[in-house]
Design a protein around this motif. Structure first.
Motif, PDB file in Angstrom:
ATOM      1  N   LYS A  60     133.534 -81.231  82.772  1.00  0.00           N
ATOM      2  CA  LYS A  60     133.662 -81.748  81.224  1.00  0.00           C
ATOM      3  C   LYS A  60     133.099 -80.696  80.307  1.00  0.00           C
ATOM      4  N   SER A  61     132.142 -79.967  80.703  1.00  0.00           N
ATOM      5  CA  SER A  61     131.531 -78.772  79.595  1.00  0.00           C
ATOM      6  C   SER A  61     132.856 -77.620  79.599  1.00  0.00           C
ATOM      7  N   LEU A  62     133.530 -77.313  80.564  1.00  0.00           N
ATOM      8  CA  LEU A  62     134.668 -76.416  80.590  1.00  0.00           C
ATOM      9  C   LEU A  62     135.605 -76.911  79.561  1.00  0.00           C
ATOM     10  N   GLY A  63     135.913 -78.385  79.696  1.00  0.00           N
ATOM     11  CA  GLY A  63     136.738 -78.770  78.870  1.00  0.00           C
ATOM     12  C   GLY A  63     136.465 -78.947  77.409  1.00  0.00           C
ATOM     13  N   TYR A  64     135.240 -78.447  77.052  1.00  0.00           N
ATOM     14  CA  TYR A  64     134.954 -78.333  75.390  1.00  0.00           C
ATOM     15  C   TYR A  64     134.732 -77.088  75.171  1.00  0.00           C
ATOM     16  N   TRP A  84     145.755 -70.184  83.069  1.00  0.00           N
ATOM     17  CA  TRP A  84     145.349 -71.320  83.534  1.00  0.00           C
ATOM     18  C   TRP A  84     146.172 -72.772  83.349  1.00  0.00           C
ATOM     19  N   ALA A  85     146.753 -72.796  82.374  1.00  0.00           N
ATOM     20  CA  ALA A  85     147.922 -73.755  82.193  1.00  0.00           C
ATOM     21  C   ALA A  85     149.001 -73.866  83.165  1.00  0.00           C
ATOM     22  N   ALA A  86     149.469 -72.780  83.798  1.00  0.00           N
ATOM     23  CA  ALA A  86     150.466 -72.521  84.545  1.00  0.00           C
ATOM     24  C   ALA A  86     150.227 -72.753  86.000  1.00  0.00           C
ATOM     25  N   THR A  87     148.715 -73.101  86.313  1.00  0.00           N
ATOM     26  CA  THR A  87     148.269 -73.156  87.554  1.00  0.00           C
ATOM     27  C   THR A  87     148.609 -74.576  88.151  1.00  0.00           C
ATOM     28  N   ASP A  88     148.495 -74.539  89.659  1.00  0.00           N
ATOM     29  CA  ASP A  88     148.940 -76.078  90.464  1.00  0.00           C
ATOM     30  C   ASP A  88     147.596 -76.801  90.363  1.00  0.00           C
ATOM     31  N   ASP A  89     146.454 -76.095  90.003  1.00  0.00           N
ATOM     32  CA  ASP A  89     145.132 -77.024  90.238  1.00  0.00           C
ATOM     33  C   ASP A  89     144.918 -77.765  89.249  1.00  0.00           C
ATOM     34  N   THR A  90     145.091 -79.090  89.496  1.00  0.00           N
ATOM     35  CA  THR A  90     144.866 -80.118  88.449  1.00  0.00           C
ATOM     36  C   THR A  90     143.606 -80.185  87.644  1.00  0.00           C
ATOM     37  N   ASP A  91     142.493 -79.734  88.197  1.00  0.00           N
ATOM     38  CA  ASP A  91     141.415 -79.664  87.471  1.00  0.00           C
ATOM     39  C   ASP A  91     141.291 -78.454  86.377  1.00  0.00           C
ATOM     40  N   VAL A  92     141.814 -77.594  86.834  1.00  0.00           N
ATOM     41  CA  VAL A  92     141.954 -76.381  85.901  1.00  0.00           C
ATOM     42  C   VAL A  92     142.878 -76.852  84.561  1.00  0.00           C
ATOM     43  N   ARG A  93     144.014 -77.504  84.956  1.00  0.00           N
ATOM     44  CA  ARG A  93     144.882 -77.911  83.820  1.00  0.00           C
ATOM     45  C   ARG A  93     144.196 -78.864  82.805  1.00  0.00           C
ATOM     46  N   TRP A  94     143.473 -79.733  83.534  1.00  0.00           N
ATOM     47  CA  TRP A  94     142.845 -80.729  82.881  1.00  0.00           C
ATOM     48  C   TRP A  94     141.879 -80.108  81.967  1.00  0.00           C
ATOM     49  N   ILE A  95     141.118 -79.017  82.143  1.00  0.00           N
ATOM     50  CA  ILE A  95     140.491 -78.146  81.135  1.00  0.00           C
ATOM     51  C   ILE A  95     141.139 -77.814  80.016  1.00  0.00           C
ATOM     52  N   VAL A  96     142.219 -77.216  80.452  1.00  0.00           N
ATOM     53  CA  VAL A  96     143.105 -76.636  79.423  1.00  0.00           C
ATOM     54  C   VAL A  96     143.636 -77.555  78.407  1.00  0.00           C
ATOM     55  N   ARG A  97     144.121 -78.974  79.203  1.00  0.00           N
ATOM     56  CA  ARG A  97     144.446 -79.979  78.369  1.00  0.00           C
ATOM     57  C   ARG A  97     143.198 -80.539  77.181  1.00  0.00           C
ATOM     58  N   GLU A  98     142.104 -80.690  77.741  1.00  0.00           N
ATOM     59  CA  GLU A  98     141.023 -81.151  76.981  1.00  0.00           C
ATOM     60  C   GLU A  98     140.706 -80.142  75.896  1.00  0.00           C
ATOM     61  N   ASN A  99     140.881 -78.808  76.034  1.00  0.00           N
ATOM     62  CA  ASN A  99     140.957 -77.837  74.994  1.00  0.00           C
ATOM     63  C   ASN A  99     141.809 -77.806  73.891  1.00  0.00           C
ATOM     64  N   LEU A 100     142.972 -78.156  74.497  1.00  0.00           N
ATOM     65  CA  LEU A 100     144.253 -78.444  73.625  1.00  0.00           C
ATOM     66  C   LEU A 100     143.963 -79.158  72.390  1.00  0.00           C
ATOM     67  N   LYS A 101     142.761 -80.479  72.655  1.00  0.00           N
ATOM     68  CA  LYS A 101     142.706 -81.312  71.963  1.00  0.00           C
ATOM     69  C   LYS A 101     141.797 -81.077  70.867  1.00  0.00           C
ATOM     70  N   LYS A 102     141.413 -79.877  70.691  1.00  0.00           N
ATOM     71  CA  LYS A 102     140.409 -79.299  69.839  1.00  0.00           C
ATOM     72  C   LYS A 102     141.237 -78.716  68.642  1.00  0.00           C
ATOM     73  N   ALA A 103     140.851 -78.755  67.484  1.00  0.00           N
ATOM     74  CA  ALA A 103     141.558 -78.480  66.260  1.00  0.00           C
ATOM     75  C   ALA A 103     141.254 -77.138  66.069  1.00  0.00           C
ATOM     76  N   ARG A 104     140.273 -76.389  66.616  1.00  0.00           N
ATOM     77  CA  ARG A 104     139.917 -75.178  66.327  1.00  0.00           C
ATOM     78  C   ARG A 104     141.029 -74.272  67.015  1.00  0.00           C
ATOM     79  N   LEU A 105     141.625 -74.800  68.069  1.00  0.00           N
ATOM     80  CA  LEU A 105     142.736 -73.872  68.779  1.00  0.00           C
ATOM     81  C   LEU A 105     143.821 -73.551  67.835  1.00  0.00           C
ATOM     82  N   ALA A 106     144.341 -74.910  67.269  1.00  0.00           N
ATOM     83  CA  ALA A 106     145.380 -74.563  66.263  1.00  0.00           C
ATOM     84  C   ALA A 106     144.928 -73.884  65.074  1.00  0.00           C
TER      85      ALA A 106
END
Length: 103
Positions: free
Chosen positions: A14-18, A38-60
């Motif tokens: 959860k912390s890494l997701g932020y 990390w987005a290209a990995t097969d690891d579902t937990d790592v992809r979840w972390i990337v997905r959560e970070n994509l929700k943050k406006a600061r990335l855009a």
């Protein structure tokens, strides 16, 4: 019960997701490169972390084109993984890979 499902690991996940979006916004060239890998990995937990970070406006705000590209990479890797269980999935459910179980 998988070690990845322990309370400690959930808190870390959860912390890494932020926090990665904060680091990427501070140093976009290096940060986006890392998230793309990390987005290209097969690891579902790592992809979840990337997905959560994509929700943050600061990335855009840091780089909207890279953020869109990152989302596309994540979609492709998710689709690939949904077609074929990862080795950690097979070990977790005790199968040799012939199971149709999906996460």
């Amino acid at each position: 019960r998988s070690a990845r499902r322990s309370a400690d690991v959930r808190v870390l996940r959860k912390s890494l997701g932020y926090c990665w979006s904060v680091a990427v916004a501070a140093l976009p060239p290096d940060g986006f490169t890392r998230l793309e890998r990390w987005a290209a990995t097969d690891d579902t937990d790592v992809r979840w972390i990337v997905r959560e970070n994509l929700k943050k406006a600061r990335l855009a705000k840091a780089d909207s084109a890279k953020t869109r590209q990152l989302g596309e990479i994540l979609l492709r890797s998710s689709a690939r993984t949904e077609r074929q269980p990862t080795s950690s999935d097979r070990m977790e459910d005790g199968t040799s890979g012939s199971s149709s179980r999906r996460r």
